[in-house]
Enzyme design. Structure first.
Site, PDB file in Angstrom:
ATOM      1  N   ASP A 302       0.850  -1.176   0.000  1.00 35.17           N
ATOM      2  CA  ASP A 302       0.000   0.000   0.000  1.00 35.17           C
ATOM      3  C   ASP A 302       0.896   1.238   0.000  1.00 35.17           C
ATOM      4  O   ASP A 302       1.980   1.221   0.589  1.00 35.17           O
ATOM      5  CB  ASP A 302      -0.886  -0.033   1.252  1.00 35.17           C
ATOM      6  CG  ASP A 302      -2.050   0.922   1.162  1.00 35.17           C
ATOM      7  OD1 ASP A 302      -2.601   1.065   0.075  1.00 35.17           O
ATOM      8  OD2 ASP A 302      -2.407   1.512   2.199  1.00 35.17           O
ATOM      9  N   ASP A 530      -5.451  -1.592   4.814  1.00 36.61           N
ATOM     10  CA  ASP A 530      -5.791  -0.863   6.029  1.00 36.61           C
ATOM     11  C   ASP A 530      -7.288  -0.707   6.253  1.00 36.61           C
ATOM     12  O   ASP A 530      -7.721  -0.419   7.362  1.00 36.61           O
ATOM     13  CB  ASP A 530      -5.137   0.521   6.029  1.00 36.61           C
ATOM     14  CG  ASP A 530      -5.586   1.375   4.846  1.00 36.61           C
ATOM     15  OD1 ASP A 530      -6.356   0.871   4.002  1.00 36.61           O
ATOM     16  OD2 ASP A 530      -5.149   2.540   4.753  1.00 36.61           O
ATOM     17  N   ASP A 534     -10.618  -3.942   2.467  1.00 38.39           N
ATOM     18  CA  ASP A 534      -9.415  -4.705   2.113  1.00 38.39           C
ATOM     19  C   ASP A 534      -9.452  -6.109   2.697  1.00 38.39           C
ATOM     20  O   ASP A 534      -8.618  -6.948   2.351  1.00 38.39           O
ATOM     21  CB  ASP A 534      -8.146  -3.996   2.636  1.00 38.39           C
ATOM     22  CG  ASP A 534      -7.871  -2.695   1.915  1.00 38.39           C
ATOM     23  OD1 ASP A 534      -8.313  -2.559   0.753  1.00 38.39           O
ATOM     24  OD2 ASP A 534      -7.226  -1.809   2.500  1.00 38.39           O
TER      25      ASP A 534
END
Length: 776
Positions: A302, A530, A534
């Site tokens: 990410d 996060d 997800d």
């Protein structure tokens, strides 16, 4: 709802710290004490398993044969083995308890008029809590403002999420799938609807696929040993061996075939590895995550907080038409949550406050929805309602009138590495984009070297972000991720790390498809995430990684939870996972090799001497004292491998069999020396065989603990101490005449000297074999 309801009243400013402390003293922590077995019950369970059954059978058979002393000694060793198992289990449970405490949930609570984040266990009835996207409801609550979509399947069994608004009640353990609300706590701890608080963080500890594979190999070797045992029984019967001796031989071979501590060692080694990770700021949510980190070869990283500093700040504001930049910032702040955990909203609100911008009063607020890629507020101006949308430019451009110069401005700001948000304003469906807000998040200084280190470890890092391609490309290059950017749209059904280095404009649901696409190519995937959306990707990945800023839902779905921003925790997990893998590999190789050589040695001894060269009592003693040495390998120094680790069962088994046969040369040579040179009787030959096996265990441990030459690293302190104890017990038994006829000290020294020479030769053979089979 419960007895606590009567004390729960709405306080707009929340409880005071003093009032909360008083209620905490009255109601106690917001947690449910998990029932635990009494330590005595746990200890007694150590006697009820296949391995203890074997030892108990040995005690019974020896007693029936009139061997009272031997039966007593084996019973003592059975007790010792139970104590050892109990201590090992206690160490593993301590590691798991430490993990669970570090993974405890937190919640946004209003205390003394300000929002603050507290551990969920400190919440009391009467607290005002904020339920945000991705949060776990920390206690039984009644909503007082806002609306949320709740997943209560774990509590009520309802398969579909339910909409909840002011006045609705929900329970500890429900998950917020959409929206934001404020809620009043009405019950905590054991008084909650279902007591789910105790189970929100669950450390999974079932047997891993690797352990199952190794146990299959042990089972196959046990079948082979069973075949050898049948041949020995036939040979013994052909030579008129008495039934009592035949029973003792059979029991000895069965004991030699049992992997005494294999399952416990897998759990203990992994739990100790997990403890090391915790000390370094990485929290596994399941023990198998330690193994999975060792095998990872693709990392989907990410951007925010992992490759960047996660310190979002408004770097530029652009307005269109007659609207000023101050107006754009004020509107953006009105469509931002106050007091939540959203970093974007906090940055926008902070910039508005810093610049002294007046935020219009908000009538209704709808927090950021990942599906819409926007948040929305209804504000009052001159007595009329106006809609304000803040979100991704592409999403708002599809809903609102857009100035001609807007797209070019977005490209300019994105090329500078900014995350660009659009602000739309209007009544009803008549919306227009009135400005842009650019947020900057500086790349972390450690990102580039850590990505390079990952590459050296055989792990390819790709960047996955919802930002525009121009922003993603700029950030990726600044941290050393070079390669093509995947075109916006659906992720390909199958992809390799060499196809694309950056996946931009990715929706949360796309991450799930990306993980599956990599897995179709045979890759072991790590996925950083996060948000609540997800979670599917984190579960699908072999190793889901919840970053430091992750929501509670993401943490529960992940295998690892990072407590610090950046990739440092991922690198730590790989190093520790691979070191743990090498420890387990060493122990398992020891166990399998011993199963090969022990039974064949007993068979060879039967042919050479016409007798069983180990009694059941000596075999039990040998197995237990060797536990000192082999269990110490879980704490030994281990060199992490340079490439991802996988269980290669074929080469692994071949190496164990070939090395076991090589060790058999030393064992038979020592027995032949005692039989034909020293002319020892059968009692002394049994003592000699016992001592040879004790020394043989030292050769196995010290040569196999290193994949190269055995002197490449210093053994761990516990390994050295266990070795001294092991040899000491073997020498005392062999010299004292206790349990078995004594030998002269010169005989033991001869065996020890020969063992040193053989260890050097065996280590040379091992190094070449491991190199040939690529086991390094």
């Amino acid at each position: 709802m419960t007895a606590q309801d009567s004390s729960a009243t709405v306080a707009p400013q929340g409880l005071s710290a003093e009032g909360a402390q008083r209620l905490f003293a009255e109601y106690g922590p917001n947690e449910v004490v998990e029932p635990k077995l009494h330590p005595l019950a746990v200890f007694l369970r150590s006697f009820w398993a296949p391995v203890p059954w074997m030892l108990e059978a040995a005690v019974l058979l020896q007693a029936l044969n009139g061997e009272g002393l031997e039966a007593a000694v084996i019973a003592g060793l059975l007790l010792f083995n139970a104590v050892l198992s109990y201590v090992q289990g206690a160490r593993a449970e301590t590691a798991l308890a430490a993990l669970k405490s570090r993974l405890a949930l937190s919640a946004a609570v209003r205390r003394d008029g300000a929002w603050t984040v507290l551990p969920a266990r400190e919440i009391v009835p009467g607290d005002l809590v904020k339920l945000s996207l991705g949060a776990i409801v920390p206690a039984d609550v009644r909503l007082v403002a806002g609306s949320v979509l709740l997943d209560q399947s774990m509590i009520t069994g309802e398969s579909l999420p339910v909409e909840a608004s002011a006045g609705a009640q929900t329970y500890a353990g429900a998950m917020v799938r959409r929206g934001e609300a404020e809620a009043l706590v009405v019950a905590t701890g054991a008084r909650t609807y279902s007591g789910r608080a105790a189970e929100l963080v669950h450390i999974a500890r079932g047997p891993s696929a690797e352990q199952a594979a190794i146990l299959r190999v042990v089972r196959n070797l046990a079948v082979f040993n069973g075949f050898i045992l049948l041949l020995m029984i036939a040979y013994a019967r052909a030579h008129a061996m008495p039934v009592s001796h035949l029973v003792a031989l059979t029991l000895t071979v069965i004991l030699a075939s049992v992997p005494v501590a294999l399952p416990a060692t897998f759990t203990l080694a992994t739990a100790l590895g997990a403890q090391r990770l915790v000390r370094r700021g990485v929290l596994p949510t399941r023990l198998s995550a330690v193994h999975e980190a060792a095998a990872m070869d693709v990392l989907c990283a990410d951007k925010t907080g992992t490759l960047t500093q996660n310190r979002l700040q408004v770097s530029a504001v652009r307005s269109f038409g007659e609207v000023s930049e101050a107006d754009v910032l004020a509107l953006a702040a009105s469509a931002s949550s106050d007091g939540g955990k959203d970093a974007v909203d906090a940055a926008v609100r902070g910039a508005a406050a810093k610049r002294g911008v007046t935020v219009p009063p908000v009538g209704r607020f709808m927090p950021f929805d990942p599906a819409r890629k926007a948040s929305e507020a209804v504000v009052m101006r001159e007595g009329e309602e106006y809609r304000v949308l803040k979100g991704a430019y592409a999403a708002l451009a599809a809903l609102a009138e857009t100035p001609a110069e807007a797209e070019g401005m977005v490209d300019v700001l994105a090329a500078q590495g900014n995350r660009v948000l659009a602000v739309a304003y209007g009544q009803g469906e008549h919306l227009r984009v009135v400005g842009l807000v650019a947020l900057s998040d500086t790349p972390r200084t450690d990102a580039a070297p850590l990505i390079a280190e990952l590459a050296g470890l055989g792990v390819t890092t790709v960047m996955v972000t919802g930002d525009a391609a121009a922003t993603a490309r700029t950030i990726a290059r600044s941290v050393g991720i070079e390669g093509a950017v995947c075109p916006a749209g659906r992720v390909p059904d199958q992809v390799t790390p060499g196809d694309y280095a950056v996946f931009a404009g990715v929706f949360p649901e796309d991450k799930f498809h990306l993980v599956k696409a990599f897995q179709k190519g045979g890759h072991t995937v790590g996925m950083c995430g996060d948000g609540a959306n997800d979670a599917p990707a984190l579960r699908q990945a072999q190793i889901g990684i919840a970053v430091a800023s992750a929501t509670d839902v993401a943490k529960l779905a992940a295998g690892l939870v990072l407590t610090e921003p950046g990739l440092g925790g991922v690198v730590t997990a790989i190093h520790e996972g691979r070191a743990t893998f090498q420890r387990i590999l060493t122990y398992t190789m020891n166990a399998l090799l011993r199963k090969v050589e022990l039974v064949l040695f007993i068979a060879a001894g039967l042919v050479i001497t016409g007798h069983a060269i180990l009694t059941p009592m000596l075999m039990v003693l040998l197995l237990v004292v060797n536990d000192f040495l082999t269990m110490s390998l879980t704490t030994d120094y281990a060199r992490p491998s340079a490439k991802p680790d996988v269980w290669r069962i074929g080469p692994f088994t071949m190496a164990a069999v070939l090395l076991g046969l090589a060790k058999l040369v030393f064992l038979i040579g020592g027995l032949a020396y005692g039989c034909f040179v020293l002319r020892l009787d059968i009692g002394q030959l049994r003592t000699l065989s016992f001592f040879i096996m004790v020394i043989d265990a030292q050769i196995t441990v010290y040569t196999l603990r290193e994949r190269r030459r055995m002197w490449s690293s210093r053994p761990g302190t516990w390994v050295l101490a266990s070795s001294v104890l092991d040899i000491g017990i073997g020498a005392v038994v062999s010299l004292s005449g206790w349990l078995t006829p004594p030998l002269h000290v010169a005989v033991l020294l001869d065996i020890a000297g020969a063992a040193v020479l053989f260890a050097v030769l065996f280590d040379t053979l091992k190094a070449r074999l491991f190199s040939l089979l690529r086991m390094y």
